[in-house]
Design an enzyme around this catalytic site. Sequence first.
Site, PDB file in Angstrom:
ATOM      1  N   GLU A 108     -10.943  31.953   1.382  1.00 43.25           N
ATOM      2  CA  GLU A 108     -12.112  31.252   1.941  1.00 43.25           C
ATOM      3  C   GLU A 108     -12.471  30.035   1.070  1.00 43.25           C
ATOM      4  O   GLU A 108     -12.649  28.925   1.570  1.00 43.25           O
ATOM      5  CB  GLU A 108     -13.295  32.224   2.025  1.00 43.25           C
ATOM      6  CG  GLU A 108     -14.637  31.599   2.397  1.00 43.25           C
ATOM      7  CD  GLU A 108     -15.753  31.984   1.444  1.00 43.25           C
ATOM      8  OE1 GLU A 108     -16.305  31.073   0.780  1.00 43.25           O
ATOM      9  OE2 GLU A 108     -16.086  33.194   1.353  1.00 43.25           O
ATOM     10  N   HIS A 109     -12.544  30.251  -0.261  1.00 44.36           N
ATOM     11  CA  HIS A 109     -12.876  29.143  -1.159  1.00 44.36           C
ATOM     12  C   HIS A 109     -11.848  28.017  -1.055  1.00 44.36           C
ATOM     13  O   HIS A 109     -12.205  26.845  -1.003  1.00 44.36           O
ATOM     14  CB  HIS A 109     -12.879  29.640  -2.620  1.00 44.36           C
ATOM     15  CG  HIS A 109     -14.212  30.115  -3.097  1.00 44.36           C
ATOM     16  ND1 HIS A 109     -14.828  29.575  -4.189  1.00 44.36           N
ATOM     17  CD2 HIS A 109     -15.043  31.074  -2.629  1.00 44.36           C
ATOM     18  CE1 HIS A 109     -15.985  30.194  -4.390  1.00 44.36           C
ATOM     19  NE2 HIS A 109     -16.131  31.103  -3.457  1.00 44.36           N
ATOM     20  N   GLU A 144     -18.829  33.462 -10.247  1.00 39.96           N
ATOM     21  CA  GLU A 144     -19.488  34.109  -9.099  1.00 39.96           C
ATOM     22  C   GLU A 144     -19.495  35.631  -9.316  1.00 39.96           C
ATOM     23  O   GLU A 144     -20.504  36.299  -9.083  1.00 39.96           O
ATOM     24  CB  GLU A 144     -18.743  33.735  -7.806  1.00 39.96           C
ATOM     25  CG  GLU A 144     -19.472  34.171  -6.544  1.00 39.96           C
ATOM     26  CD  GLU A 144     -18.765  33.719  -5.266  1.00 39.96           C
ATOM     27  OE1 GLU A 144     -17.715  33.032  -5.356  1.00 39.96           O
ATOM     28  OE2 GLU A 144     -19.260  34.068  -4.166  1.00 39.96           O
ATOM     29  N   HIS A 180     -11.611  36.443   0.048  1.00 39.53           N
ATOM     30  CA  HIS A 180     -12.674  35.576  -0.450  1.00 39.53           C
ATOM     31  C   HIS A 180     -12.091  34.346  -1.155  1.00 39.53           C
ATOM     32  O   HIS A 180     -12.578  33.221  -0.999  1.00 39.53           O
ATOM     33  CB  HIS A 180     -13.563  36.385  -1.398  1.00 39.53           C
ATOM     34  CG  HIS A 180     -14.588  35.574  -2.115  1.00 39.53           C
ATOM     35  ND1 HIS A 180     -14.407  35.146  -3.419  1.00 39.53           N
ATOM     36  CD2 HIS A 180     -15.794  35.090  -1.733  1.00 39.53           C
ATOM     37  CE1 HIS A 180     -15.463  34.438  -3.792  1.00 39.53           C
ATOM     38  NE2 HIS A 180     -16.322  34.394  -2.792  1.00 39.53           N
TER      39      HIS A 180
END
Lengths: 433, 418
Positions: free
Chosen positions: A71-72, A143, A68
């Site tokens: 991905e960012h 998040e 993740h």
Amino acid sequence: MNLQKIAYPQFNENLYRTTLANGLTVNLLPRENFHKTYAVMTTNYGSLDTKYYNVQGKLCTVPAGTAHFLEHKLFEKEDHDAFDLFGEYGADANAFTSFTKTSFLFSTTANVKACLQTLLDFVQEPYFSPQTVEKEKGIIGEEISMYDDDTDWQLFFGMLRNLYPKDPVSVDIAGTKETIAQIDATVLYDCYRQFYQPANMDLFVVGGFDLAEISEVIDANQAAKTIPAPIQDVTLNTFLTASGQDVVTFSEKKMNVTRPKSMIGIKGMQPVPKGRAGLKYKLNLELGLYLLFGESSPLFQKMFQVGIVDDSFNYELEMERGFHFAVISADTVSYAEMESEVKQTLREAHQILEGSAAELALAKKEFLGQYIQAQNSLESIANGYEGRLFDHATVFDYAVEVQKISLADVIAAVDSLLAPQVFSTFRILPVTK
Amino acid sequence: MKIMDGVNLTLKPTKKYKTNRILVSFTTNITDPSEITARTLLADLLESTSVHFTTQRAVALKLSELYGASFGTSVSRYGNVYGLNFIINVVNDNYLAGSTNLLQETCDFLREMIFAPQIVADHFDEEIFNIQKQNLTAFLSSLDDNKQHQALSRMNSLYFYDQSQKIPTVGRVTDVPSLTATKMAAYYHQMLANDQINIVVSGDIATDEMVQALSDLPFTPRPSKQLDLFYSQAELQAVNVKNDREAVSQSKLNLAYSFPIDFKSPTRFAAMVFNELFGGSALSLLFQNVREKNSLAYYAESDMDFFRQEMWVQTGIQSENKDQVLAVIAEQLKQLQAGQIDEGQLKKIKIGMINSYTGRSDSQNTALSRGLGASLTGVVTTEADWVAGVQEVTAKQIAEVAGLAHLQAVYFLDGGGQ
């Protein structure tokens, strides 16, 4: 580009597919009349891939949340941000990470060629620096905090911790504040090289684009890049071998909620067949669970009428690379009654389904109609594609396959899910004031 | 087109989709705030059963027979106007083998659900009524379990003075006990007889075919009227502030601004561009400065409601960063008000808005909501009008509309230190 045409005359669709020399799978579905084009580039790599053998054959372990985080950070480059490039073209760009996949996407009604080049380039040209990696920890930390307060998310992950206590699938996709603290640029580069190889990726483009023009753009863009030789079998799933004895059969957690939430989980203990047989197994189970727990099931009606559950009663089947499980849940004060009704239905599932021939015929109509409705949405078409998992099946295949299913198929699949019966219960209860 | 007084049909013929989508919307101005909750309960009652389909299961089985038609009711608010909507989406017969007539069957189903509720002797069936009432109570009491929703609804309650506007669109739990099976039946008859009705349809259907299919729906004429849509309130000099302390991992900081924009003037385009630039997109000042530059939030965004003349900002942050976030937000707004607008960024924002507006035209849902919006406001905007309207917005106009935004309320859901 040597495109294979796959025709679905019943739905008036033609899908074009190829595998490029570098191993990238490409799917193109032109849609007349649509203004928009949606493109998604996916790598077969997600949050549960925290252990892998690198090119020297060495076993590596990376912190939870790395996929993740990657991905960012893939959007940000040394001298620009890919978001801004999409912005120049007016396109909307985004990305998401699941347990087994990471996807990067854009949608646009103009400048499709330039957007597609931007997508291919930003995904295939990584740049990570210590400064940008550190900066992202604050954003991802927020998040994670947001999901910590999301009670439905907590219910789902509570169940995952029960079903897969020793496996990375039980950790939040974004990781924890502790695990992301350990991530640095080196970890990101290592995972990038391991998993972002064209042979481990696919591109799906759907919408109002020109087939010849777009194939050319992809060909030229990929031919111009030198990409290291692929590593075979890049992913490593170990947890399916874990036995049902690891499962935590019951746990609960207190949270800031008004109404209790309860979830029953069923861990699939049999390996899912490969390719289209896997898809068939999935559709059989979807139909079986619909007959047992759907809105038209006798169980739902019975519980609804006496006020045990309301419309929050729901079921879900999750089937990804290496694992599958089903969950049934509701927000209700009568959670004990709900749990016992659901478990009883599971114990009697075989007999209930044997008497459900007429209901199955209706359910098949329903599923066919739903798969046709999904074809209106470019996003549903592209995101519903599971790549190699189901041998490149699309929603059009779902619609074709579901019509062939028999009651015996459904019963066999549900029997297999329940053999052996590995159940768990997880509750979120209000903090008593 | 007018079907009869107070009942309008908007047909959007298209071959783009594989389904036909029908919206039947009942709208009215309300006189009592408790009607908001009553309309939600009525929507639930009308969705779940009817004279012929006496259980939810019977309705679900009927929908399966209609090839998985997606059917539901909902409530909505457009300023002072409240809507109760029936929506159904059904596969076009062209995509099914054999001979089917799903369009006619779907209209028959709608007739049943709209015109044949389980009302006997002036009251809803008690058993069904009690279950729906109990479910609504549980639903409304648990809305605040979603912390983002809770913060938004408390911000609105702080911002609005009007009792109806303070209440969330789906109603409030304290109004439920007074609703009875008899009152709800009376409310249903009143709505059926008096509300303005808009039917909007998108699909591969000819006008005469649609009119024919709808002709069995026994609507009666009612005085046709332009409903009073726009809510406005006087501006306060002082800012209303409220802090709630709760055990949450992420604190929520929300700001509400009065934003008096005349929807029927070209100013609305300037307002839309302003919002997009301020906090409406990933290229916006809020996203860039609160999130990307200062890593203070995962989300920091602005939105607005023309019908309620309100703009608001939502953020999820750590408690100790509250003052810094407030300062960054104020600074971005001040910049826009001073006309410090980067031409390159403005160009990108406009291209993005136009691109996404055009992209949304590929959705039947958009077709229905744009159709309903045009009927309610009387403002018909073609795609070309919209694009031109956005193109023409200047930095000076943005600074002017930014100057209309005045902070009125700050709500903070404080999770405390970690």
